[in-house]
Design a protein around this motif. Sequence first.
Motif, short mmCIF file in Angstrom:
data_model
loop_
_atom_site.label_atom_id
_atom_site.label_comp_id
_atom_site.label_asym_id
_atom_site.label_seq_id
_atom_site.Cartn_x
_atom_site.Cartn_y
_atom_site.Cartn_z
N LEU A 17 6.87 -2.25 12.72
CA LEU A 17 5.77 -2.91 12.03
C LEU A 17 4.75 -3.40 13.05
O LEU A 17 3.58 -3.56 12.74
CB LEU A 17 6.29 -4.08 11.20
CG LEU A 17 7.33 -3.71 10.14
CD1 LEU A 17 7.85 -4.95 9.45
CD2 LEU A 17 6.73 -2.74 9.13
N ARG A 32 -3.12 -5.11 11.20
CA ARG A 32 -2.96 -4.58 9.85
C ARG A 32 -2.21 -3.24 9.91
O ARG A 32 -2.54 -2.39 10.73
CB ARG A 32 -4.34 -4.38 9.23
CG ARG A 32 -4.31 -4.09 7.78
CD ARG A 32 -5.72 -3.98 7.22
NE ARG A 32 -5.63 -3.92 5.80
CZ ARG A 32 -6.21 -4.75 4.98
NH1 ARG A 32 -6.98 -5.71 5.46
NH2 ARG A 32 -6.07 -4.62 3.69
N PRO A 36 0.45 0.54 3.59
CA PRO A 36 1.36 -0.49 3.06
C PRO A 36 2.80 0.01 3.04
O PRO A 36 3.06 1.21 2.95
CB PRO A 36 0.87 -0.72 1.63
CG PRO A 36 -0.50 -0.16 1.58
CD PRO A 36 -0.56 0.94 2.61
N LYS A 38 6.75 -0.79 1.29
CA LYS A 38 7.42 -1.43 0.18
C LYS A 38 8.74 -2.00 0.69
O LYS A 38 9.50 -1.31 1.36
CB LYS A 38 7.68 -0.43 -0.95
CG LYS A 38 8.12 -1.08 -2.23
CD LYS A 38 8.07 -0.08 -3.37
CE LYS A 38 8.33 -0.81 -4.68
NZ LYS A 38 8.17 0.06 -5.83
N LEU A 39 8.98 -3.27 0.39
CA LEU A 39 10.22 -3.91 0.77
C LEU A 39 11.16 -3.94 -0.42
O LEU A 39 10.73 -4.11 -1.56
CB LEU A 39 9.97 -5.35 1.25
CG LEU A 39 9.11 -5.48 2.50
CD1 LEU A 39 8.86 -6.95 2.82
CD2 LEU A 39 9.74 -4.78 3.68
N PHE A 75 4.08 -12.78 8.95
CA PHE A 75 3.74 -11.64 8.12
C PHE A 75 3.08 -12.12 6.84
O PHE A 75 3.51 -13.12 6.25
CB PHE A 75 4.99 -10.84 7.75
CG PHE A 75 5.62 -10.18 8.92
CD1 PHE A 75 5.23 -8.91 9.30
CD2 PHE A 75 6.59 -10.83 9.66
CE1 PHE A 75 5.80 -8.30 10.40
CE2 PHE A 75 7.16 -10.22 10.76
CZ PHE A 75 6.76 -8.96 11.13
N TYR A 77 2.14 -10.90 2.94
CA TYR A 77 2.61 -9.89 1.99
C TYR A 77 2.05 -10.19 0.60
O TYR A 77 1.57 -11.28 0.33
CB TYR A 77 4.14 -9.86 1.95
CG TYR A 77 4.72 -11.15 1.40
CD1 TYR A 77 5.02 -11.27 0.04
CD2 TYR A 77 4.96 -12.24 2.21
CE1 TYR A 77 5.52 -12.44 -0.48
CE2 TYR A 77 5.47 -13.41 1.71
CZ TYR A 77 5.75 -13.51 0.36
OH TYR A 77 6.24 -14.67 -0.15
N TYR A 78 2.10 -9.19 -0.26
CA TYR A 78 1.63 -9.30 -1.63
C TYR A 78 2.46 -8.35 -2.48
O TYR A 78 2.81 -7.27 -2.01
CB TYR A 78 0.14 -8.91 -1.70
CG TYR A 78 -0.41 -8.98 -3.09
CD1 TYR A 78 -0.88 -10.18 -3.59
CD2 TYR A 78 -0.42 -7.86 -3.91
CE1 TYR A 78 -1.36 -10.26 -4.88
CE2 TYR A 78 -0.90 -7.93 -5.20
CZ TYR A 78 -1.37 -9.13 -5.68
OH TYR A 78 -1.85 -9.22 -6.95
N LYS A 80 3.29 -12.20 -4.54
CA LYS A 80 4.13 -13.34 -4.25
C LYS A 80 5.57 -13.09 -4.70
O LYS A 80 5.81 -12.58 -5.79
CB LYS A 80 3.58 -14.58 -4.97
CG LYS A 80 4.38 -15.82 -4.72
CD LYS A 80 3.81 -17.00 -5.49
CE LYS A 80 4.69 -18.23 -5.27
NZ LYS A 80 4.17 -19.38 -6.02
#
Length: 182
Positions: A17, A32, A36, A38-39, A75, A77-78, A80
């Motif tokens: 990352l 940046r 994106p 995904k977690l 970090f 993230y979005y 929430k």
Amino acid sequence: QTVWSKLIRNNTAQTYLFNAEQYYANHQFLNRLSKPIKLYPGDEIATRCIYSTTRSTSITLGGEPLEDEMCVHVFLYYPKMTNMAGCVSKISTRQWETIYNKSLTANVTSQNDFKTWLQNIKWTQESSQTWQAFYSTAERERSISNLNLTATFFIPNYQDINEIYCSVNNKTRMRNNSTTKG
């Protein structure tokens, strides 16, 4: 100072990352991601900071001032998430008390005495190796979020990313994750 963060999934490093061979805390910046990610539940982000103090003649303490060793990686993230937890690890108090041969308490006098003891250690090649062995094998404590939950563990093992090196000497170059000779 070197700092990197990797995404770990199912005990396997997936991707970097962030990866900086040379990082200076007084030159901070926003990095940046190129795309994106995904977690998923169970994913982990491992961050490691490496400091070279081989030329130091005295101990380098950990802490928030720039002259101390510190590693904070933030970090954004979005969207929430309400159940996200943070984890911080450190050498256990019990391990420090064993090597210090005294009890450590939260009071300022005890902490200052411990700091003075550390700063008075004579650094030699042999003592550096002893301390490196202590650091590498010492029992760790983990704090999760604000729960103050602690558990004993060692630095986790995971299958790492296969490194691909670029070299001018043998004219190897990277193109879209494939190696070409040129």
